[in-house]
Write an enzyme that holds these catalytic residues in place. Structure first.
Site, mmCIF file in Angstrom:
data_model
loop_
_atom_site.group_PDB
_atom_site.id
_atom_site.type_symbol
_atom_site.label_atom_id
_atom_site.label_comp_id
_atom_site.label_asym_id
_atom_site.label_seq_id
_atom_site.Cartn_x
_atom_site.Cartn_y
_atom_site.Cartn_z
ATOM 1 N NE ARG A 118 11.171 -24.275 -19.371
ATOM 2 C CZ ARG A 118 12.100 -23.382 -19.079
ATOM 3 N NH1 ARG A 118 12.528 -22.537 -20.007
ATOM 4 N NH2 ARG A 118 12.615 -23.322 -17.877
ATOM 5 C CG HIS A 122 7.568 -22.045 -16.650
ATOM 6 N ND1 HIS A 122 8.803 -21.557 -16.313
ATOM 7 C CD2 HIS A 122 7.722 -23.391 -16.732
ATOM 8 C CE1 HIS A 122 9.673 -22.565 -16.204
ATOM 9 N NE2 HIS A 122 9.033 -23.685 -16.471
ATOM 10 C CG HIS A 245 10.610 -32.598 -19.631
ATOM 11 N ND1 HIS A 245 11.100 -32.650 -18.362
ATOM 12 C CD2 HIS A 245 10.273 -31.296 -19.837
ATOM 13 C CE1 HIS A 245 11.062 -31.429 -17.814
ATOM 14 N NE2 HIS A 245 10.557 -30.605 -18.690
ATOM 15 C CD1 TRP A 261 14.379 -35.211 -21.329
ATOM 16 C CD2 TRP A 261 13.915 -33.287 -22.373
ATOM 17 N NE1 TRP A 261 14.309 -34.215 -20.376
ATOM 18 C CE2 TRP A 261 14.014 -33.026 -20.980
ATOM 19 C CE3 TRP A 261 13.621 -32.202 -23.222
ATOM 20 C CZ2 TRP A 261 13.843 -31.755 -20.423
ATOM 21 C CZ3 TRP A 261 13.451 -30.945 -22.662
ATOM 22 C CH2 TRP A 261 13.560 -30.726 -21.292
HETATM 23 C C1 HEM Z 1 9.527 -31.258 -12.085
HETATM 24 C C2 HEM Z 1 8.988 -30.522 -13.040
HETATM 25 C C3 HEM Z 1 9.787 -29.852 -14.130
HETATM 26 C C4 HEM Z 1 11.073 -29.422 -14.118
HETATM 27 C C5 HEM Z 1 12.079 -29.484 -12.973
HETATM 28 C C6 HEM Z 1 11.347 -28.880 -15.430
HETATM 29 C C7 HEM Z 1 12.561 -28.345 -15.817
HETATM 30 C C8 HEM Z 1 12.870 -27.943 -17.097
HETATM 31 C C9 HEM Z 1 14.144 -27.416 -17.514
HETATM 32 C C10 HEM Z 1 15.355 -27.206 -16.603
HETATM 33 C C11 HEM Z 1 14.074 -27.154 -18.832
HETATM 34 C C12 HEM Z 1 15.162 -26.568 -19.724
HETATM 35 C C13 HEM Z 1 14.934 -25.084 -19.989
HETATM 36 C C14 HEM Z 1 16.011 -24.507 -20.870
HETATM 37 O O1 HEM Z 1 17.188 -24.716 -20.543
HETATM 38 O O2 HEM Z 1 15.688 -23.840 -21.865
HETATM 39 C C15 HEM Z 1 12.756 -27.523 -19.276
HETATM 40 C C16 HEM Z 1 12.306 -27.434 -20.574
HETATM 41 C C17 HEM Z 1 11.036 -27.758 -20.979
HETATM 42 N N1 HEM Z 1 9.988 -28.113 -20.175
HETATM 43 FE FE1 HEM Z 1 10.118 -28.589 -18.199
HETATM 44 N N2 HEM Z 1 10.226 -28.993 -16.206
HETATM 45 C C18 HEM Z 1 9.236 -29.564 -15.447
HETATM 46 C C19 HEM Z 1 7.944 -29.809 -15.842
HETATM 47 C C20 HEM Z 1 7.436 -29.540 -17.100
HETATM 48 C C21 HEM Z 1 6.047 -29.686 -17.474
HETATM 49 C C22 HEM Z 1 4.927 -30.110 -16.530
HETATM 50 C C23 HEM Z 1 5.952 -29.343 -18.801
HETATM 51 C C24 HEM Z 1 4.749 -29.303 -19.699
HETATM 52 C C25 HEM Z 1 3.598 -29.879 -19.456
HETATM 53 C C26 HEM Z 1 7.293 -28.998 -19.257
HETATM 54 C C27 HEM Z 1 7.624 -28.658 -20.535
HETATM 55 C C28 HEM Z 1 8.890 -28.315 -20.957
HETATM 56 C C29 HEM Z 1 9.258 -28.111 -22.352
HETATM 57 C C30 HEM Z 1 8.339 -28.297 -23.567
HETATM 58 C C31 HEM Z 1 10.607 -27.756 -22.364
HETATM 59 C C32 HEM Z 1 11.470 -27.453 -23.598
HETATM 60 C C33 HEM Z 1 11.527 -25.961 -23.842
HETATM 61 C C34 HEM Z 1 12.393 -25.563 -25.004
HETATM 62 O O3 HEM Z 1 12.774 -26.408 -25.823
HETATM 63 O O4 HEM Z 1 12.708 -24.369 -25.089
HETATM 64 N N3 HEM Z 1 8.146 -29.106 -18.186
HETATM 65 N N4 HEM Z 1 12.041 -27.995 -18.202
#
Ligand code: HEM
Length: 367
Positions: A118, A122, A245, A261
């Site tokens: 993540r 970002h 995700h 997920w």
């Molecule tokens: C429309 C695009 C996206 C939205 C709205 C989005 C939104 C989010 C949100 C709300 C979370 C939860 C964060 C938390 O509560 O800790 C999350 C987690 C995460 N996102 Fe996304 N994301 C997007 C795109 C992406 C992309 C492009 C990647 C990687 C290529 C990604 C990788 C991750 C990962 C690995 C997590 C898990 C993090 C953890 O377990 O701490 N996301 N994302």
């Protein structure tokens, strides 16, 4: 000293004539100490702007001087790391991978892999193709303005994780480290090999993009499509990228969304698409009052995730990836590399590294 070539200018000066390019290259190469990175963006703009004005007076050799000035101000040239080669970067990879292995208990025994992925996203996800600003190049996530973006809550865990790695390898740039953290994590979590190129350069605080470039999770397919157009990604690339995700989970305290997920949040696979298609989803309010999709198995989907199932064009790729993990791995690899490299100009001769996983290296094989 950085030497500029025609390749650097291609794409930037699309409508520049060959003679014009030659003159510009001359200027750039004579003044190269002033041209490296966005740090000296103003100098770049003035220099190139002056040049364009001179040439424009003797005839309209450029389609748009304004465009050239603006683009030239944010040329992000990858810098050769003096004396550093594959072995040096493999050492950094190994240090990250070993720490991932050692700190397994983080986040209910998921480990740090997902949060590092993540962070890589970002720190690259501020990119804007219209002026080539943002992106991973300058490593600006190290500055408060970017790190404190409310949409990046929770990522301090990732930057804290990487701190000792940076202390051990102080020669690496922040942009290189943040992106390499994601590459390492994906490979160590059984994902595809990600070819990676070094050369990002730490730029100063003034180059930090304003908040507001990261996505909110509420949008529909139309919103998602429009959002990723800023990166230059098409439908297939968007669907492939969001397969990340499958990793990790949402946390109420970070984003106001709740749950994972899948029940294997530390394994990179195509299961995100299978869950999206096959689970029985209910759209309901979570404890923070936000609407999300929940399944009986305890999995969740953000509205932006679910949009991939609702839109017929996106759905085609969701089905394809649900049925074919190899196709997903191939397409994910390609779009993730694009994400991490957006906005950076690499010399043709710059090396691409493919790292060995710990398992592939005898000395680190787990007993
Ligand atoms: C429309 C695009 C996206 C939205 C709205 C989005 C939104 C989010 C949100 C709300 C979370 C939860 C964060 C938390 O509560 O800790 C999350 C987690 C995460 N996102 Fe996304 N994301 C997007 C795109 C992406 C992309 C492009 C990647 C990687 C290529 C990604 C990788 C991750 C990962 C690995 C997590 C898990 C993090 C953890 O377990 O701490 N996301 N994302």
């Amino acid at each position: 000293m950085q030497i500029y070539t025609y390749a650097h200018l291609q794409g930037v000066l699309g409508s520049c004539d060959v003679e014009g390019m030659a003159t510009l290259l001359n200027i750039l190469n004579k003044n190269s100490p002033f041209i490296i990175g966005a740090k000296t963006a103003a100098t770049n703009a003035t220099l190139i702007g002056n040049f364009c004005n001179i040439r424009n007076r003797s005839g309209p050799r450029f389609k748009s001087t304004g465009k050239i000035i603006m683009t030239a101000a944010t040329i992000h040239l990858a810098k050769k790391e003096n004396g550093k080669d594959l072995q040096d970067f493999q050492k950094v990879y190994n240090a990250i991978a070993k720490k991932l292995r050692d700190d397994k208990e983080y986040d209910d025994h998921t480990g740090y892999g997902p949060v590092l992925v993540r962070l890589s996203w970002h720190s690259s996800g501020t990119y804007d193709k219209r002026d080539n600003s943002g992106g991973s190049y300058g490593g600006t996530f190290r500055f408060k303005k970017e790190a404190n973006d409310p949409l990046s809550k929770g990522l301090k865990n990732a930057t804290d994780f990487l701190k000792p790695i940076f202390d051990e390898f102080p020669w690496i740039s922040h942009g290189d480290l943040y992106t390499l953290g994601g590459v390492t994590s994906i490979q160590e979590m059984q994902g595809p090999k990600i070819p990676w190129r070094p050369g990002r350069v730490d730029t100063d605080e003034s180059t930090t993009p304003d908040n507001g470039r990261l996505p909110e999770p509420y949008g529909d397919a139309h919103w998602v499509r429009n959002y990723y157009d800023r990166f230059g990604f098409n439908d297939q690339e968007v669907v492939a990228l969001l397969g990340a995700h499958i990793l990790g989970r949402t946390h109420l305290k970070n984003s106001g969304f709740d749950g994972p997920w899948d029940d294997d949040p530390d394994i990179f696979s195509n299961q995100f698409y299978a869950n999206l298609l096959n689970e029985d989803w209910k759209f309901e309010k979570n404890d923070a009052g936000n609407m999300q999709y929940d399944s009986k198995k305890g999995f969740m989907m953000l509205p932006t995730d679910y949009a991939l199932r609702q839109d017929p064009k996106y759905l085609t790729y969701v089905k394809k990836y649900a049925n074919d993990q190899d196709a997903f791995f191939e397409d994910f690899k390609n779009v993730y590399v694009k994400l991490l490299e957006n906005g950076i100009t690499f010399e043709k001769s710059s090396p691409t590294y493919v790292f060995k996983t710990l398992k592939e290296q005898k000395e680190f094989k787990k007993s």
